[in-house]
Design a protein around this motif. Structure first.
Motif, PDB file in Angstrom:
ATOM      1  N   GLU A  31       5.263  63.778  55.944  1.00 17.85           N
ATOM      2  CA  GLU A  31       5.917  64.813  55.140  1.00 17.85           C
ATOM      3  C   GLU A  31       6.735  65.751  56.031  1.00 17.85           C
ATOM      4  O   GLU A  31       7.838  66.166  55.673  1.00 17.85           O
ATOM      5  N   THR A  32       6.189  66.074  57.190  1.00 24.16           N
ATOM      6  CA  THR A  32       6.852  67.009  58.098  1.00 24.16           C
ATOM      7  C   THR A  32       8.076  66.386  58.758  1.00 24.16           C
ATOM      8  O   THR A  32       9.126  67.037  58.895  1.00 24.16           O
ATOM      9  N   LEU A  33       7.963  65.129  59.156  1.00 29.24           N
ATOM     10  CA  LEU A  33       9.075  64.464  59.839  1.00 29.24           C
ATOM     11  C   LEU A  33      10.204  64.103  58.887  1.00 29.24           C
ATOM     12  O   LEU A  33      11.380  64.090  59.273  1.00 29.24           O
ATOM     13  N   GLY A  34       9.854  63.773  57.654  1.00 32.34           N
ATOM     14  CA  GLY A  34      10.864  63.313  56.712  1.00 32.34           C
ATOM     15  C   GLY A  34      11.188  61.838  56.925  1.00 32.34           C
ATOM     16  O   GLY A  34      10.658  61.194  57.838  1.00 32.34           O
ATOM     17  N   PRO A  35      12.063  61.259  56.105  1.00 32.63           N
ATOM     18  CA  PRO A  35      12.389  59.830  56.199  1.00 32.63           C
ATOM     19  C   PRO A  35      12.942  59.456  57.576  1.00 32.63           C
ATOM     20  O   PRO A  35      13.696  60.221  58.178  1.00 32.63           O
ATOM     21  N   GLN A  36      12.568  58.276  58.017  1.00 31.79           N
ATOM     22  CA  GLN A  36      13.006  57.804  59.334  1.00 31.79           C
ATOM     23  C   GLN A  36      13.938  56.601  59.241  1.00 31.79           C
ATOM     24  O   GLN A  36      13.993  55.771  60.154  1.00 31.79           O
ATOM     25  N   THR A  37      14.669  56.524  58.156  1.00 32.19           N
ATOM     26  CA  THR A  37      15.611  55.421  57.974  1.00 32.19           C
ATOM     27  C   THR A  37      16.614  55.374  59.133  1.00 32.19           C
ATOM     28  O   THR A  37      17.234  56.377  59.477  1.00 32.19           O
ATOM     29  N   GLY A  38      16.686  54.196  59.763  1.00 32.83           N
ATOM     30  CA  GLY A  38      17.629  53.996  60.858  1.00 32.83           C
ATOM     31  C   GLY A  38      17.158  54.504  62.210  1.00 32.83           C
ATOM     32  O   GLY A  38      17.862  54.334  63.209  1.00 32.83           O
ATOM     33  N   SER A  39      15.965  55.091  62.276  1.00 32.24           N
ATOM     34  CA  SER A  39      15.456  55.622  63.541  1.00 32.24           C
ATOM     35  C   SER A  39      14.871  54.519  64.415  1.00 32.24           C
ATOM     36  O   SER A  39      14.395  53.492  63.917  1.00 32.24           O
ATOM     37  N   GLU A  40      14.889  54.751  65.706  1.00 34.69           N
ATOM     38  CA  GLU A  40      14.189  53.886  66.656  1.00 34.69           C
ATOM     39  C   GLU A  40      12.921  54.624  67.056  1.00 34.69           C
ATOM     40  O   GLU A  40      12.969  55.747  67.554  1.00 34.69           O
ATOM     41  N   ILE A  41      11.763  53.978  66.823  1.00 29.86           N
ATOM     42  CA  ILE A  41      10.463  54.640  66.917  1.00 29.86           C
ATOM     43  C   ILE A  41       9.564  53.910  67.901  1.00 29.86           C
ATOM     44  O   ILE A  41       9.489  52.675  67.886  1.00 29.86           O
ATOM     45  N   LEU A  59      12.248  51.976  56.632  1.00 25.87           N
ATOM     46  CA  LEU A  59      13.362  51.179  57.155  1.00 25.87           C
ATOM     47  C   LEU A  59      13.934  51.717  58.466  1.00 25.87           C
ATOM     48  O   LEU A  59      15.136  51.991  58.587  1.00 25.87           O
ATOM     49  N   PRO A  60      13.086  51.846  59.488  1.00 22.85           N
ATOM     50  CA  PRO A  60      13.614  52.232  60.795  1.00 22.85           C
ATOM     51  C   PRO A  60      14.441  51.104  61.390  1.00 22.85           C
ATOM     52  O   PRO A  60      14.289  49.944  61.006  1.00 22.85           O
TER      53      PRO A  60
END
Length: 260
Positions: A31-41, A59-60
């Motif tokens: 919830e704090t980070l928010g959506p990580q679409t397209g991120s490299e994790i 969908l990172p």
């Protein structure tokens, strides 16, 4: 190291552990980070990979799981295959991560740093991997500011898992991230990985603590001041004690200038 050898033997326990699969703090992190679409994790000291895989539906662009225990990485691949998720793995310790500077948008580590032998180096390595504006998120066992209560907490953790190094306080965690050049907009203490508390028997089962350690933990809790148990969130339920798996959550942000 002894910790990686030990976790190699109990990897399946972590793959099936309800504490490691999900928790209120994991939900709060998303919830704090928010959506990580397209991120490299990158998930450092990933264990069975539950935290890394929890980002898959967002969908990172890339998911990487790092752990020094080969059987943990095998568990990551097994769980990822079951969910149809593509994940890269790397066998490495947090103190020496095999990636170039500025490789990731988000680096995470959960329920693992209390095993790290050199925390400043490990946090520095995780921060090094961040791109400017990238975030480092850590959820880990929390120490207590009161030295007597902290000593009890440490004793219980060592009985539970002899490869435990130390549970750091929220203040110490903020310092680690700041020393690595990160701003720390989020720092929450007294979190819990279990809403109901984990019974001692199950807590010890997950870590393969053994019957002797379980008896010692019960005896130590029975003789401990009730105020100490309350301060650690440990509650008594009849003849059983329930462990909240008390944690803190910190999120650091790498300055846009990239200065460390």
């Amino acid at each position: 190291m002894l910790s990686s050898q030990r976790f190699d033997k109990i990897a399946e326990n972590f793959a099936t552990s309800e504490v490691h699969r999900s928790s209120p703090t994991m939900e709060a992190l998303h919830e704090t980070l928010g959506p990580q679409t397209g991120s490299e994790i990158c998930d450092v000291a990933c264990g069975a990979g539950h935290l890394a895989l929890s980002f898959a539906d967002e969908l990172p662009a890339r998911l990487v799981a790092v752990d020094p225990a080969p059987n943990m990485l095998a568990s990551v691949h097994k769980l990822a295959a079951e969910r149809g998720v593509t994940v890269e793995t790397a066998e490495a310790y947090a103190e020496e991560l095999p990636f170039p500077d500025a490789s990731f948008d988000l680096v995470v580590s959960r329920l693992a740093p209390h095993h790290f032998r050199d925390m400043p180096t490990a946090v520095g390595e995780m921060a090094r991997l961040l791109r400017p504006g990238g975030r480092l998120a850590v959820i880990d066992l929390e120490g207590h500011e009161d030295p007597d209560i902290d000593a009890l907490n440490h004793e219980l953790e060592m009985l539970h898992d002899p490869t435990h190094q130390r549970s750091y306080t929220l203040t110490e965690w903020i310092g680690f991230l700041q020393d690595a050049g990160l701003n720390v907009p989020v720092a929450r203490g007294s979190q819990s990985e279990s809403r109901t508390g984990v019974p001692i028997r199950r807590w010890c089962e997950i870590a393969s603590s053994g019957a002797e350690a379980e008896r010692a933990i019960r005896a130590r809790l029975a003789e401990a001041p009730a105020a100490y148990r309350e301060a650690l969130g440990i509650r008594q339920d009849g003849d059983e004690f329930r462990i909240p798996v008390r944690t803190c959550m910190v999120i650091g942000v790498k300055p846009l200038g990239g200065v460390r």
